[in-house]
Each structure stands twice: as structure tokens, then as C-alpha cells.
Design an enzyme around this catalytic site. Sequence first.
Site, mmCIF file in Angstrom:
data_model
loop_
_atom_site.group_PDB
_atom_site.id
_atom_site.type_symbol
_atom_site.label_atom_id
_atom_site.label_comp_id
_atom_site.label_asym_id
_atom_site.label_seq_id
_atom_site.Cartn_x
_atom_site.Cartn_y
_atom_site.Cartn_z
ATOM 1 N N ASP A 45 0.842 -1.208 0.000
ATOM 2 C CA ASP A 45 0.000 0.000 0.000
ATOM 3 C C ASP A 45 0.877 1.259 0.000
ATOM 4 O O ASP A 45 0.379 2.377 -0.074
ATOM 5 C CB ASP A 45 -1.026 -0.004 1.141
ATOM 6 C CG ASP A 45 -0.397 -0.085 2.519
ATOM 7 O OD1 ASP A 45 0.847 -0.160 2.623
ATOM 8 O OD2 ASP A 45 -1.162 -0.062 3.517
ATOM 9 N N SER A 46 2.219 1.060 0.012
ATOM 10 C CA SER A 46 3.145 2.163 -0.247
ATOM 11 C C SER A 46 2.840 2.798 -1.602
ATOM 12 O O SER A 46 3.290 3.914 -1.871
ATOM 13 C CB SER A 46 4.593 1.658 -0.229
ATOM 14 O OG SER A 46 4.737 0.523 -1.054
ATOM 15 N N ASP A 84 -0.982 -6.210 -0.092
ATOM 16 C CA ASP A 84 -1.352 -5.554 1.163
ATOM 17 C C ASP A 84 -2.855 -5.405 1.300
ATOM 18 O O ASP A 84 -3.537 -5.033 0.339
ATOM 19 C CB ASP A 84 -0.742 -4.140 1.199
ATOM 20 C CG ASP A 84 0.488 -4.063 2.071
ATOM 21 O OD1 ASP A 84 0.683 -4.934 2.932
ATOM 22 O OD2 ASP A 84 1.265 -3.107 1.876
ATOM 23 N N LYS A 112 -1.107 -9.399 3.248
ATOM 24 C CA LYS A 112 -0.337 -8.870 4.387
ATOM 25 C C LYS A 112 -1.214 -7.917 5.198
ATOM 26 O O LYS A 112 -1.894 -7.057 4.634
ATOM 27 C CB LYS A 112 0.930 -8.161 3.892
ATOM 28 C CG LYS A 112 1.772 -7.561 5.026
ATOM 29 C CD LYS A 112 3.192 -7.243 4.593
ATOM 30 C CE LYS A 112 3.325 -5.938 3.847
ATOM 31 N NZ LYS A 112 2.844 -4.734 4.542
ATOM 32 N N GLU A 181 9.300 -3.949 10.381
ATOM 33 C CA GLU A 181 9.720 -2.670 9.787
ATOM 34 C C GLU A 181 10.235 -1.719 10.864
ATOM 35 O O GLU A 181 9.546 -1.473 11.869
ATOM 36 C CB GLU A 181 8.527 -2.042 9.041
ATOM 37 C CG GLU A 181 8.868 -0.698 8.397
ATOM 38 C CD GLU A 181 7.837 -0.220 7.385
ATOM 39 O OE1 GLU A 181 6.896 -0.995 7.060
ATOM 40 O OE2 GLU A 181 7.968 0.919 6.920
#
Length: 264
Positions: A45-46, A84, A112, A181
Site C-alpha cells: 500500500d506504499s 497488502d 499482508k 519494519e
Amino acid sequence: MKKVSINTLLKWKQDGRKFATSTAYDASFAQLFEQQEMPLLLVGDSLGMVLQGEESTLPVTIDDIAYHTRCVRAGSPNCLLLSDMPFMSYATPEQACENAAILMRAGANMVKLEGGSWLVETIKQLTERSVPVCAHLGLTPQSVNIFGGFRIQGREKEKAQQIIDDAIALQNAGAQLLVLECVPSQLAKQITQELHIPVIGIGAGKDTDGQILVMHDMFGISANYMPKFSKNFLIETGSMQAAVQQYIQDVEAGIFPGSEHSFE
Ligand code: KIV
């Protein structure tokens, strides 16, 4: 490239073989990654930030992720493809099942989800219904407004213990992969050793089983800034293919990430 499955990654973990992975959002780059034998790709989703120019990942929708999942699957038929689940698409187990089905139909092999032990029931329901799950702990960008910014997580003793407890709970619920992360390297090392599922780090030091980068960071073309944990592999190699190859080699050799890309 031979078809990659979760069993491939499990075997690599058992053999102590490190692996590099990347985000991807379209068929052309997915094909380039597949040609360089990148085993796993993430439709992150970046994409809200690097493709859509948003300030966070929050505006991304399930339809956005499904669209880019289709594109990436078309370009890379053999990678293990993670997609995502975007913000608020898995607030309840029922909602998670409905939305995960959309991504699996679009070509994902695994979804994810960001979050800790509140996701135990959701992960149980997804995996019981044949949807493999990758958990994501540490700096979970969908929680940027709770964290008050994109900050390293788990430096304090209690917070570190919480992340360890969450990782074990999510693995026990059925998660088959974990992304960590922006956590201290020592914490990531401990979690990687304690879990039997593969752990993929970003800003989590060199001791996780795999590494992931946002592809725009790997090529040094992110619009705003280069995160400390990332590296521009294009500048020293001169072509995108060579940059990807260098990244893969450096991860496999334990050269990347170095201490300058990691947090204490
Ligand atoms: O959305 C994304 O690209 C991610 C990676 C940074 C792990 O979640």
C-alpha cells in the site's frame, strides 16, 4: 525462474540462505524482477505514497491493490505474490475474508496485514479459509497517526517485549511470514531466531531471513527523501537490471543492509 512458494522460503530459512524481495506495482517492473529471479514481490500500500503522491498509505483502497495485483501477476507468473490489505479493509474478520478474496482472485498468493495480537482471530479465520497471511509488525505505516509520525518502534524494553509477544501470537494463529519494519537490529535478530516462519526486514538490520525495499527507494527515485534504511543501487550500477542484481547479491552475501542502514 522456478515457481516460488512459501515452502521455498521456509527451506531457505532452515538452510540459512538469505533472500531479497521488493515491492512492485506494474507488469513491466514485475517482469524485470522476475528476470533477475526476485523470489517474492509485494504489492504494497506504499503505492499510495510512491505512485499516487499521497502523504501516507491511508487513502489506498482494496480496488487499488486489486488492480496493481493483477498488473504484477501478469508480469511475474512465478514469484510468490503478496498483496497488502489496505487501511480499514480488515477491521473485522468478516470484512478481512471478503476483501482478501478480492486480492486472491486478482492473483495474490498471500495477503499482508498490519497489527499485533488483535489480529489473532482474523488470521485464524483467513487461514482456515485458505488465505495465507503475512503479518507486519514494528513501524506499521497505517498507524502513522497513532505513532505521531514514521518512527522506529521497539526501542523501549516493554515495547520490544510487546512486539516479541505479538510475533509469537501471530505465528501461532497461522501467519506464514512476518515483515518487521524499522525496529532495532537486535530485536529483529531475536525475533527471527525465535520464529520458525521466515522474517523479512526493512530497517530491521541484517539478521532477518529476508529483506524488502520499496522499489522506488532501490532505484533512488522516491519523490521526497531516501529513508536511512534504504540504498540507491542504481547510482553505482547504471542500469535497473544491474541494480536489482546488485541488491539481490548484497542481501544474499549479508552485505546489505550495513550498520549505516540499520537502527540500534
Ligand atoms: O507497503 C509497503 O510497501 C510495505 C513494505 C514497506 C514492507 O508494507
